[in-house]
Design a protein around this motif. Structure first.
Motif, PDB file in Angstrom:
ATOM      1  N   ASP A  79       0.838  -1.197   0.000  1.00 50.70           N
ATOM      2  CA  ASP A  79       0.000   0.000   0.000  1.00 50.70           C
ATOM      3  C   ASP A  79       0.873   1.247   0.000  1.00 50.70           C
ATOM      4  N   VAL A  85       0.337  -5.901   1.386  1.00 47.93           N
ATOM      5  CA  VAL A  85      -1.082  -6.236   1.495  1.00 47.93           C
ATOM      6  C   VAL A  85      -1.449  -7.468   0.676  1.00 47.93           C
ATOM      7  N   VAL A 111      -6.919  -4.579   0.914  1.00 53.62           N
ATOM      8  CA  VAL A 111      -6.542  -3.168   0.985  1.00 53.62           C
ATOM      9  C   VAL A 111      -5.994  -2.741  -0.372  1.00 53.62           C
ATOM     10  N   LYS A 112      -6.276  -1.512  -0.772  1.00 49.63           N
ATOM     11  CA  LYS A 112      -5.845  -1.043  -2.072  1.00 49.63           C
ATOM     12  C   LYS A 112      -4.323  -0.964  -2.161  1.00 49.63           C
ATOM     13  N   PRO A 113      -3.713  -1.695  -3.100  1.00 51.99           N
ATOM     14  CA  PRO A 113      -2.259  -1.615  -3.276  1.00 51.99           C
ATOM     15  C   PRO A 113      -1.868  -0.352  -4.040  1.00 51.99           C
TER      16      PRO A 113
END
Length: 265
Positions: A79, A85, A111-113
């Protein structure tokens, strides 16, 4: 033993020691080149259960007489703060001597990388049982690439078997490139029961493709982490090329220049 005999024996011993030393040094210096990551591409898209991470890569094997076996692709995503993540281990098929292995895959991160990295574990080396030219490529024909929606493409075509033995399972990978040759993404599928006398159709959906596709590259390989499936196909023999009988009638008279001294009408 005479003085001359002793000197000759000593010289022979020195020569043997020197040759053995050179041979040992040469053998120690001879090392196989590691696999190299020649191309890679990745994308991140929002999905219903997180973020879909898609990747494509190409591993090259510069060793002309050895298969690269049991290699594993390592895909990680982090992230914005640098925290990992996503981490995936993707077992790869054997890389033929002097060729490349194309691979693709995807996974979901909660979770947004912010970044994606592709690496790999070193391969183990297996000497090829036959000369490299024996490992013929699997013919590909009638390849068509169609855009389904932004970032998604459908790739279809046909493959056949150049060997007499039936290929129980083959892996077909499509890599999509832009006009500059940059890898944009790709997809993979499996085709079973591939025979020399019958073309088999493949259908691949490539998602997460960022950019305008200008070229599609199709690679076909045997399924499995070792060289055994490929070597078994080669051991069964190859199908002769151009075995179809000519459909035109033979010329009534040779239209070429006759040999010197030939007086036939």
């Amino acid at each position: 033993m005479t003085q001359r005999s002793r000197m000759a024996a000593a010289m022979a011993l020195v020569v043997v020691v020197v040759v053995a030393g050179c041979s040992e040094t040469s053998e120690n210096k001879k090392q196989l080149a590691p696999l190299t990551l020649k191309e890679q591409a990745s994308s991140i898209d929002k999905s219903s259960n997180g973020y879909l991470v898609t990747w494509a890569g190409v591993l090259g094997n510069a060793n002309r007489w050895h298969f690269g076996e049991n290699a594993v692709a390592l895909i990680s995503a982090r992230d914005g703060s640098g925290k990992e993540v996503l981490r995936m281990e993707q077992p790869l098929d054997a890389v033929p001597p002097g060729r490349s292995l194309a691979f693709t895959g995807q996974a979901v991160a909660k979770v947004k990388p912010a970044s994606v990295k592709i690496d790999y574990r070193p391969a183990s080396w297996h000497p090829a049982a036959r000369i490299p030219s024996s490992f013929r490529r699997f013919p590909v024909s009638d390849v068509a690439t169609e855009q389904l929606e932004p970032g998604s493409y459908l790739v279809t075509g046909y493959i056949s078997d150049p060997f007499r033995k039936v290929a129980n399972s083959l892996v077909v990978t499509a890599l999509l490139h832009d006009e500059a040759g940059r890898l944009l993404g790709g997809g993979t599928t499996f085709v079973d029961d591939v025979r020399a006398e019958l073309k088999r159709r493949f259908v691949i959906t490539a998602s997460g493709v960022k950019g305008k596709v200008a070229d599609t590259d199709i690679t076909v390989r045997t399924w499995g982490a070792t060289a055994k499936p490929y070597e078994e196909l080669v051991a069964g023999g190859t199908v002769p090329v151009n075995v179809t009988k000519p459909t035109t009638k033979p010329f009534a008279k040779d239209r070429g220049y006759p040999p010197i001294g030939d007086r036939r009408p």
